[in-house]
Design an enzyme around this catalytic site. Sequence first.
Site, PDB file in Angstrom:
ATOM      1  N   GLU A  47       0.888  -1.158   0.000  1.00  0.00           N
ATOM      2  CA  GLU A  47       0.000   0.000   0.000  1.00  0.00           C
ATOM      3  C   GLU A  47       0.930   1.213   0.000  1.00  0.00           C
ATOM      4  O   GLU A  47       1.794   1.326   0.876  1.00  0.00           O
ATOM      5  CB  GLU A  47      -0.863  -0.014   1.271  1.00  0.00           C
ATOM      6  CG  GLU A  47      -1.906   1.069   1.250  1.00  0.00           C
ATOM      7  CD  GLU A  47      -2.737   1.126   2.525  1.00  0.00           C
ATOM      8  OE1 GLU A  47      -2.637   0.210   3.361  1.00  0.00           O
ATOM      9  OE2 GLU A  47      -3.479   2.117   2.664  1.00  0.00           O
ATOM     10  N   ARG A 272       4.694 -12.773  10.076  1.00  0.00           N
ATOM     11  CA  ARG A 272       5.412 -11.551   9.706  1.00  0.00           C
ATOM     12  C   ARG A 272       6.726 -11.446  10.473  1.00  0.00           C
ATOM     13  O   ARG A 272       6.868 -11.980  11.565  1.00  0.00           O
ATOM     14  CB  ARG A 272       4.547 -10.300   9.868  1.00  0.00           C
ATOM     15  CG  ARG A 272       4.138  -9.917  11.259  1.00  0.00           C
ATOM     16  CD  ARG A 272       3.545  -8.489  11.305  1.00  0.00           C
ATOM     17  NE  ARG A 272       2.549  -8.205  10.273  1.00  0.00           N
ATOM     18  CZ  ARG A 272       2.509  -7.082   9.548  1.00  0.00           C
ATOM     19  NH1 ARG A 272       3.389  -6.136   9.730  1.00  0.00           N
ATOM     20  NH2 ARG A 272       1.587  -6.888   8.654  1.00  0.00           N
ATOM     21  N   LYS A 282       4.207   1.044   9.375  1.00  0.00           N
ATOM     22  CA  LYS A 282       4.419   2.278   8.625  1.00  0.00           C
ATOM     23  C   LYS A 282       3.796   3.479   9.334  1.00  0.00           C
ATOM     24  O   LYS A 282       4.327   4.578   9.288  1.00  0.00           O
ATOM     25  CB  LYS A 282       3.818   2.140   7.222  1.00  0.00           C
ATOM     26  CG  LYS A 282       4.725   1.398   6.270  1.00  0.00           C
ATOM     27  CD  LYS A 282       4.099   1.308   4.889  1.00  0.00           C
ATOM     28  CE  LYS A 282       3.111   0.168   4.848  1.00  0.00           C
ATOM     29  NZ  LYS A 282       2.507  -0.030   3.526  1.00  0.00           N
TER      30      LYS A 282
HETATM   31  P1  ATP Z   1       2.651  -2.061   7.991  1.00  0.00           P
HETATM   32  O1  ATP Z   1       1.701  -2.545   9.027  1.00  0.00           O
HETATM   33  O2  ATP Z   1       4.058  -2.066   8.402  1.00  0.00           O
HETATM   34  O3  ATP Z   1       2.245  -0.768   7.399  1.00  0.00           O
HETATM   35  P2  ATP Z   1       1.396  -3.492   5.944  1.00  0.00           P
HETATM   36  O4  ATP Z   1       1.198  -4.956   6.001  1.00  0.00           O
HETATM   37  O5  ATP Z   1       0.242  -2.634   6.181  1.00  0.00           O
HETATM   38  O6  ATP Z   1       2.610  -3.141   6.852  1.00  0.00           O
HETATM   39  P3  ATP Z   1       1.555  -3.349   3.121  1.00  0.00           P
HETATM   40  O7  ATP Z   1       2.046  -2.265   2.274  1.00  0.00           O
HETATM   41  O8  ATP Z   1       0.112  -3.650   3.089  1.00  0.00           O
HETATM   42  O9  ATP Z   1       2.036  -3.053   4.579  1.00  0.00           O
HETATM   43  O10 ATP Z   1       2.401  -4.659   2.861  1.00  0.00           O
HETATM   44  C1  ATP Z   1       2.810  -5.170   1.609  1.00  0.00           C
HETATM   45  C2  ATP Z   1       3.171  -6.619   1.799  1.00  0.00           C
HETATM   46  O11 ATP Z   1       4.237  -6.746   2.727  1.00  0.00           O
HETATM   47  C3  ATP Z   1       2.008  -7.398   2.353  1.00  0.00           C
HETATM   48  O12 ATP Z   1       1.884  -8.607   1.640  1.00  0.00           O
HETATM   49  C4  ATP Z   1       2.381  -7.630   3.790  1.00  0.00           C
HETATM   50  O13 ATP Z   1       1.810  -8.797   4.275  1.00  0.00           O
HETATM   51  C5  ATP Z   1       3.907  -7.676   3.730  1.00  0.00           C
HETATM   52  N1  ATP Z   1       4.495  -7.288   5.014  1.00  0.00           N
HETATM   53  C6  ATP Z   1       4.297  -6.150   5.693  1.00  0.00           C
HETATM   54  N2  ATP Z   1       4.951  -6.161   6.876  1.00  0.00           N
HETATM   55  C7  ATP Z   1       5.606  -7.344   6.927  1.00  0.00           C
HETATM   56  C8  ATP Z   1       6.465  -7.963   7.896  1.00  0.00           C
HETATM   57  N3  ATP Z   1       6.794  -7.354   9.041  1.00  0.00           N
HETATM   58  N4  ATP Z   1       6.953  -9.179   7.622  1.00  0.00           N
HETATM   59  C9  ATP Z   1       6.657  -9.793   6.459  1.00  0.00           C
HETATM   60  N5  ATP Z   1       5.855  -9.275   5.523  1.00  0.00           N
HETATM   61  C10 ATP Z   1       5.321  -8.071   5.733  1.00  0.00           C
HETATM   62 MG    MG Z   2      -1.481  -2.107   5.477  1.00  0.00          MG
END
Ligand code: ATP
Ligand code: MG
Length: 570
Positions: A47, A272, A282
């Site tokens: 995202e 994760r 983020k």
């Molecule tokens: P955050 O909570 O840090 O903002 P998010 O999951 O909302 O992370 P996205 O941009 O939606 O961020 O994530 C893109 C991809 O990266 C998704 O498939 C997500 O599952 C993966 N991802 C995000 N954080 C992690 C993590 N700590 N370990 C492994 N994969 C991750």
């Molecule tokens: Mg997200």
Amino acid sequence: MSDTGTDSTKEISEEAHERSDFIREIIKEHNASGRFDGRVHTRFPPEPNGYLHIGHAKSICLNFGIAADFGGKTNLRFDDTNPLKEEREYIEAIKRDVVWLGFDWEDRLYHASEYFDQFYDFAVQLITDGKAYVDDLSAEEIRQYRGTLKAPGKESPHRNRSVEDNLDLFERMRNGEFGDGEKVLRAKIDMASGNINMRDPTIYRIKHAPHPHIGDKWCIYPMYDFAHCLSDSLERITHSICTLEFEDHRPLYDWYLDQLGVFHSQQIEFARLELNYTIMSKRKLLALVKEGSVSGWDDPRMPTIMGLRRRGFTPESIRDFCDRIGVAKRMDSVVDIALLEHCLREDLNKRAPRVMAVLNPVKLVIDNYPEGQVEEFDADNNPEDDSAGTRKIPFTREVYIERDDFMEDPPKKFFRLAPGREVRLKHAYYVTCTDVVQDDAGEIVELHCTYDPESRGGGTPDGRRVKGTLQWVSVPHAVDAEVRLFDRLFNKPDPEEKGEDFRANLNPESLVTMTHCKVEPSLANAEPESRYQFLRHGYFCADMRDTKPGQPVFNRTVSLRDTWAKMQKK
Ligand code: ATP
Ligand code: MG
């Protein structure tokens, strides 16, 4: 369900046989049963609401790595369904980071927002099939009606509107006849489901806001659960790999695809990555940036890819780290940041040229060395790498040494310079301290010594041994440099321990800037992002933003002490 029109005889690479984890096992089963005709197509779906962090690196390595192992493909897709939090800057940063990590989406760059027309048609199809309805309840009422984990939810009074009414209202939502939050489109599933995600989840909401990628065409926006599975389906993604918190959403993912009868990707969840001494959301990283706790998303203390890069991490070391931690189905323990640093040291040890730098200098005058004489010593660039060659370093009567390498009244275990003591100046001569000059305040301003001409290159004919070897920089040749030393951004392994605000655990000493450093002349024009080992100090990287020709600025990437390797030996 299987895909058609692709080559089912694709070779599985050697890699896939070597590396094994539960996701690769699932894929092998699918390949054996012919579920996707042997096709493997993954996606990385960030995202664009912030910069990527090391957790994303794990997901990137996994998605691109798996596809590469099985001769498949990976798409980069911006999951840009929320117009409010997303920015152009983030999109560009994310692309740059994925390339830097060493991955290539080729011509497959997509935006979920480019599918909005198709999503709208899918929603109309659900309404037509009696599987979705327009609800007038407010967000708060919907929350109340939803029930709890223990109590079932309650059906909305608008749940049984006719298909005609729903089609009409949905079109009017799209046309902008209603204000934000006045109406939503919901799936008609089961308000008594044990899985709260299945209690008539929202499909579309009204948001009168332009979208950064596609402009002001829409005032209704699809929810993540609806948009994500359909994006996967439209791109014919075979394996939709995501993190564990989406496990409870999988029934909904499957429900949408089944009801619409479209290509059905397989969602697979993994644990994760969590790292100690840092935070990874983020939203929280954005707070650090906005509140000025760090200098930006690329602050070298940040766990972002840009932060790690600016700090001096190599893409190879990050990929190696992601390989070593592997993929677990369940959350196990938090990974120790020392492992990440260990992977980095192993990589830099092989590639970083050794150089001499004095961070906190004091002048050493060699009284018996001819004034005005300059000698050049050959120094090996990397003892770990014969092909790295040697360079010349100038030596003169006055050199800088580290202030900490001298003690007037040293304890027994101090093997460096002290009055009457002899040490080796790396690559040069043995010197013996003869005098200490102090200013009125008692501060040492200069040290004097004599050298032994017989010890040229670091040894003496009589085989005399010294215990200390110091790095040095010739005074007339020294280049002024700024050096930034970093420590952990947080001073607790879990910055949010017991629900504490992470801000309370920021390490106030995470950045120390040294502005009077002296480095050897070969570093005067260090290229931004070039990496070195400063002897005895650690690995350093020329700052990609601030370093200028003749005015180098270095970030300490990591010290030499490998706590991870030590722990493994115990
Ligand atoms: P955050 O909570 O840090 O903002 P998010 O999951 O909302 O992370 P996205 O941009 O939606 O961020 O994530 C893109 C991809 O990266 C998704 O498939 C997500 O599952 C993966 N991802 C995000 N954080 C992690 C993590 N700590 N370990 C492994 N994969 C991750
Ligand atoms: Mg997200």
